[in-house]
Scaffold this motif. Sequence first.
Motif, short mmCIF file in Angstrom:
data_model
loop_
_atom_site.label_atom_id
_atom_site.label_comp_id
_atom_site.label_asym_id
_atom_site.label_seq_id
_atom_site.Cartn_x
_atom_site.Cartn_y
_atom_site.Cartn_z
N GLU A 263 33.48 36.97 36.23
CA GLU A 263 33.29 38.29 35.70
C GLU A 263 33.21 38.08 34.05
O GLU A 263 33.97 37.44 33.38
N ILE A 264 32.24 39.17 33.63
CA ILE A 264 32.09 39.02 31.97
C ILE A 264 32.89 40.16 31.59
O ILE A 264 32.54 41.37 32.09
N VAL A 265 33.63 39.67 30.58
CA VAL A 265 34.60 40.98 30.08
C VAL A 265 34.43 41.07 28.61
O VAL A 265 34.08 39.91 27.97
N TYR A 266 34.94 42.01 27.80
CA TYR A 266 34.86 41.99 26.68
C TYR A 266 36.27 41.56 25.98
O TYR A 266 37.28 42.05 26.43
N GLY A 267 36.16 40.64 24.95
CA GLY A 267 37.27 40.12 23.88
C GLY A 267 37.01 38.85 23.71
O GLY A 267 36.06 38.10 23.84
N PRO A 268 38.06 38.23 22.82
CA PRO A 268 37.97 36.86 22.41
C PRO A 268 38.30 36.15 23.43
O PRO A 268 37.78 34.79 23.31
N TYR A 269 39.24 36.26 24.37
CA TYR A 269 39.77 35.43 25.32
C TYR A 269 39.76 36.14 26.68
O TYR A 269 40.13 37.51 26.55
N PRO A 270 39.73 35.39 27.78
CA PRO A 270 39.77 36.32 29.07
C PRO A 270 41.30 36.32 29.42
O PRO A 270 42.06 35.55 29.04
N LYS A 271 41.54 37.43 30.15
CA LYS A 271 42.83 37.84 30.72
C LYS A 271 43.36 36.73 31.97
O LYS A 271 44.37 36.57 32.33
N HIS A 272 42.10 36.23 32.75
CA HIS A 272 42.38 35.58 33.82
C HIS A 272 41.49 34.45 33.67
O HIS A 272 40.44 34.15 34.00
N PRO A 273 42.10 33.26 32.91
CA PRO A 273 41.18 32.22 32.64
C PRO A 273 41.00 31.34 34.08
O PRO A 273 41.48 31.56 34.92
N GLY A 274 39.63 30.84 34.01
CA GLY A 274 39.23 30.28 35.17
C GLY A 274 38.45 31.24 36.01
O GLY A 274 37.51 30.75 36.79
N LYS A 275 38.53 32.47 36.05
CA LYS A 275 37.70 33.59 36.73
C LYS A 275 36.97 34.54 35.82
O LYS A 275 36.14 35.29 36.37
N GLN A 276 37.33 34.40 34.45
CA GLN A 276 36.51 35.37 33.74
C GLN A 276 35.62 34.86 32.35
O GLN A 276 36.36 33.85 32.14
N ILE A 277 34.84 35.59 31.94
CA ILE A 277 34.16 34.89 30.71
C ILE A 277 34.44 35.97 29.57
O ILE A 277 33.84 36.99 29.90
N ALA A 278 35.01 35.59 28.52
CA ALA A 278 35.23 36.77 27.57
C ALA A 278 34.23 36.64 26.74
O ALA A 278 34.02 35.71 26.02
N ILE A 279 33.66 37.62 26.22
CA ILE A 279 32.39 37.79 25.17
C ILE A 279 32.90 38.79 24.37
O ILE A 279 33.03 40.00 24.48
#
Length: 383
Positions: A263-279
């Motif tokens: 999942e692509i989410v907004y922010g500097p780092y993902p809340k769920h590493p390994g399952k999200q990409i933070a942009i």
Amino acid sequence: MPNHSYFRATLLAALACFSATGLSACGPMGPGKLRNDQLEYSRALGDTQKHEMLLNIVRLRYADPPTFLDTTQVIAGYSVSKSVSGGFYAYPATAVGNYLFGTGTMSLGENPTFTYQPVTGQQYAENVVRPISPTVIMPLSLGGLPIDTLLRLTAQSIDGLSNVRGLGAGSFGGGSVRFYLLLHDLRQLQIAGAMTIRITNEGTPAPDAKKNGGKSDNNNAGNGGGAERSYLVLTSTSDSNLLAIQAEVRRLLHLDPGAEEAEIVYGPYPKHPGKQIAILTRSMLAMLTQLAYEVEVPEDDIKTGRTPPTIGQVGIENRPEVVIHSGKEEPDARYAAVSYNNTWFWISDRDFQSKLAFTMVQVLAALAATNHTGGAVVTIPAG
């Protein structure tokens, strides 16, 4: 004595012929004007927006504030007047040609009215200052737009990999080489069809999304509060080279080794590493500012302190997203050109990569716009 009936009939025939041929253009103008004006006004509005965007990039380079002016209404007003008059004289021994006379006049005037509205206040904050949601940005790659150019323009960072250069680098430093390696790999997968973006409507829209016509707020885009979610999908392939690139993408994005999508989410780092990409996406102001640092400017302007030096490229990159030239003379082959402080700045019409990136900037500006009023209304009389 002359035959008055003959002269009268001849006069009427002549005037009818004159009226039909000389003033026929004064008939109904609707269809012709609609066809011509729609294209011409559309072209003019597009060119105006293009030049305004380029000028704002140049203004930011010289620490001038950008200004945006919305065209809210265009009214193409026309006035037509025509008249026909004639008569005849009936004197003996006068040549037949002197018996008849006629005059006709026609005038056509155009008085267009344009209504402009400056972008200020809350609308300025929403259109220019607020970051654009990744859910809005990423689907553009589905239409064939290069994902590397798209992310170079819009991403401040991806999972901590920085894309910030120049005066605004701050704590992110001068940009990460791994950021550009990631974009290169994503572009290779996009070209080969081994990567795509999936958009879903899941969950309940966030409260602010309901207020904005169902569009989720940028700050909630990665929190599961919005109605739309986007995913980066690494599609199945048997090509060993593509499999290796996919593995490298997973490593750079800290994804699980077997992850097929994230999942692509907004922010500097993902809340769920390994399952999200933070942009951490940019606002239009940040995007234009980064482009401004790359503008080619006269050396004298740098030496005298009018503007800072042009920033260099990072890693494997060898050119700016949009190459903007400068010079004292007005260019010939230009895609867009503006004059600023006695210097011309332009994008070459022979530079397709810069034209495509600049077009993407304009598309992103349209997507970022949240006008509380409708767009430009063009009113063309139809009769």
